[in-house]
Design a protein around this motif. Structure first.
Motif, short mmCIF file in Angstrom:
data_model
loop_
_atom_site.label_atom_id
_atom_site.label_comp_id
_atom_site.label_asym_id
_atom_site.label_seq_id
_atom_site.Cartn_x
_atom_site.Cartn_y
_atom_site.Cartn_z
N LYS A 40 0.82 -1.03 -0.02
CA LYS A 40 -0.07 -0.04 0.19
C LYS A 40 0.88 1.48 -0.16
O LYS A 40 0.49 2.45 -0.45
N GLU A 41 2.04 1.23 0.66
CA GLU A 41 2.91 2.53 0.73
C GLU A 41 3.38 2.97 -0.62
O GLU A 41 3.80 4.30 -0.89
N LEU A 42 3.33 1.96 -1.76
CA LEU A 42 3.76 2.43 -3.05
C LEU A 42 2.82 3.27 -3.63
O LEU A 42 3.05 4.12 -4.57
N HIS A 43 1.49 3.21 -3.45
CA HIS A 43 0.36 3.74 -4.26
C HIS A 43 0.62 5.26 -4.45
O HIS A 43 -0.17 5.88 -5.26
N GLY A 44 1.07 5.97 -3.54
CA GLY A 44 1.20 7.51 -3.71
C GLY A 44 2.14 7.67 -4.95
O GLY A 44 1.76 8.60 -5.79
N ARG A 45 3.42 7.53 -4.79
CA ARG A 45 4.38 7.87 -5.82
C ARG A 45 4.73 6.80 -6.70
O ARG A 45 5.63 7.18 -7.82
N TRP A 46 4.29 5.57 -6.85
CA TRP A 46 4.56 4.57 -8.04
C TRP A 46 3.03 3.88 -8.49
O TRP A 46 2.37 4.03 -7.78
#
Length: 529
Positions: A138-144
């Motif tokens: 889930k941490e990826l979903h902002g910048r990636w």
């Protein structure tokens, strides 16, 4: 093609088998399209030996009078001898083995015929996919973002259909970057470090050439990777001189002027022919029966295998330091980006990420970093150490990885959730297997020949309850800490369990380890009750 065309003699009686760790036995030898089967016919014995023909690396035949001897050298380093009555029968068997052990057509290989009772072709093939990996992180979903730019494999034949890239880079930009990177292998995310948000990217070399060509889109992509950070590191697995020489043949490296926020570090790692020659020399040293200690140590050193292990672990440690300790993102590449890059990114993830150290996590890591990332298994593992045929593309990079993982496992016996037995199983399966996992050179090739529809997945099989229990480490104690390997010469050892596995001393060691394992499991049960 009918396999029977290559079998002139299917059965021979009164054959004597000489095999490591067993007394000679007399029985019947049968040859099929994929196996040699030896059945001991002596009274009171029910011993059978089933050898996958694909496991045979080389054979040597010798005839004398009316009989002959075939020496079989296997890819798992086992050496067998068959004493066959009848010279014609001996030559027929040898011819069948030579032909059937190196069939080129993937769809004729045994995984397409193997049908175990407890597995179904309807089962899920593989453990994960780039899509599921992205959805879990889930941490990826902002910048990636997850890009399907390669959905028909036209942008990069060796990449999977979906890849993770910076959110600000659109698919048209990726296509332009792919043309600037060897084999179309543009930079993609392979690891996100939850502790600090830094990432590991993988790619192939940029095609700058002698004219120092630039690609604004490539520069833009790498800038997007470190957006908001002061710098990133590029770890080039070639020496500075090798990278300079690559420009003469159209390759190259990222220049300081065009990639001002990236610091390039060169760490030369051997690959290809040098690595294959090293394995051959090491196996030859291990087979030396002279019992001369000085000669053994000299041969071991001359093979350079342990120095390659040391280089791989120290380079992976450098990569992990850049991410974990220094808090910077890293791009890893050499020339093609299908060998050394995968090796050190895998080891760095094991060092940093406790999730990769479980049995399930380790197999999923191998699937992501080797199968989906396009390591050409069929080319690299065509032969092992004994073959008289030397193909240009052969190289035991995956075996080197397993050796490095074993060094980690030995230095941190509580930190890894799997056993040495798993590493030995993988070292055997990658060269010859009942399963389709290591067939072909890329995801595209596996799809083209129907590997995922018509064969079973090794990783799924290893996670069945009984197998999982056997390959788990009963001493495992999870830790969130990074495990930093020592690479001092005295800290690295020969992987005896693999390279000396067919010797009596190792058999005694295995028996002792199995006894200790059973005791630990029993103590665990008592503690729970």
């Amino acid at each position: 093609m009918e396999f029977s065309e290559h079998i002139k003699t299917a059965n021979v009686e009164d054959v004597v088998l000489r095999q490591p760790l067993h007394p000679p036995s007399r029985g019947t030898l049968c040859i099929t399209g994929h196996h040699l089967l030896f059945s001991d016919r002596e009274e009171g014995s029910s011993r059978q030996v089933l050898l996958l023909l694909r496991n045979i690396d080389a054979i040597e035949k010798r005839t004398s009078g009316s009989s002959g001897t075939i020496t079989i050298k296997c890819k798992d380093l086992q050496v067998l001898q068959l004493d066959i009555p009848g010279m014609e029968q001996c030559l027929n068997i040898a011819h069948s083995i030579e032909t059937l052990s190196c069939l080129d057509s993937v769809s004729e290989m045994y995984p397409f015929f193997y049908r175990p009772a407890d597995l179904s072709l309807q089962d899920q093939w593989g453990l994960s996919s780039p899509e599921s990996y992205y959805s879990q992180m889930k941490e990826l979903h902002g910048r990636w973002r997850l890009s399907s730019v390669n959905r028909d494999y036209s942008v990069c034949p060796s990449y999977p259909p979906a890849v993770i890239v910076p959110n600000s880079i659109d698919d048209d930009t990726l296509r332009k970057v792919a043309k600037f990177r060897q084999g179309g292998r543009f930079p993609v995310l392979c690891y996100y470090h939850r502790k600090n948000g830094m990432v590991i990217m993988r790619s192939s070399q940029p095609l700058t050439g002698a004219n120092r060509k630039r690609c604004k889109e490539d520069e833009l992509l790498l800038q997007a990777v470190i957006d908001g950070s002061d710098k990133g590191y590029i770890i080039d697995t070639r020496s500075s001189q090798q990278a300079q020489q690559a420009r003469m043949t159209g390759g190259g490296f990222e220049s300081k002027s065009c990639y001002s926020h990236w610091k390039r570090l060169h760490r030369q790692m051997e690959r290809g022919k040098a690595l294959q020659e090293s394995l051959i020399k090491l196996v030859e040293a291990c087979g030396d029966e002279s019992n001369n200690m000085d000669r053994w140590l000299s041969k071991l050193e001359n093979s350079k295998w342990l120095s390659y292990v040391q280089t791989a672990l120290s380079t992976a440690g450098l990569l992990a330091e850049c991410v974990e300790r220094d808090g910077h993102s890293v791009l890893v590449h050499g020339s093609e980006g299908t060998d050394s890059s995968l090796l050190i990114s895998t080891l760095a993830q094991l060092i940093m990420d406790p999730c990769c150290r479980t049995l399930d996590g380790f197999l999923a890591l191998l699937e992501r970093e080797w199968l989906q990332a396009g390591h050409p298994f069929q080319q690299r593992c065509a032969h092992s150490a004994y073959s008289h045929t030397r193909l240009q593309q052969e190289s035991p990079v995956f075996l080197l990885l397993l050796d490095c993982v074993w060094q980690l496992w030995r230095q941190f016996p509580l930190a890894l959730g799997f056993s040495e037995a798993l590493l030995l199983r993988l070292a055997t399966e990658v060269y010859a297997s009942d399963y389709g996992t290591f067939l072909c050179n890329s995801d595209q090739e596996r799809c083209a020949v129907g590997v995922k529809d018509k064969t079973h997945c090794l990783f799924q099989a290893l996670l069945r309850p009984r197998e999982k229990d056997y390959y788990s480490n009963p001493l495992y104690e999870p830790t969130e800490l990074a495990i930093w390997p020592s690479v001092h010469p005295q800290s690295l050892q020969l992987w005896r369990g693999f390279f000396l596995r067919w010797t009596q001393q190792i058999r005694h060691l295995e028996e002792a380890q199995e006894e200790i394992r059973n005791m630990v499991i029993e103590w665990g049960k008592l503690a729970l009750s």
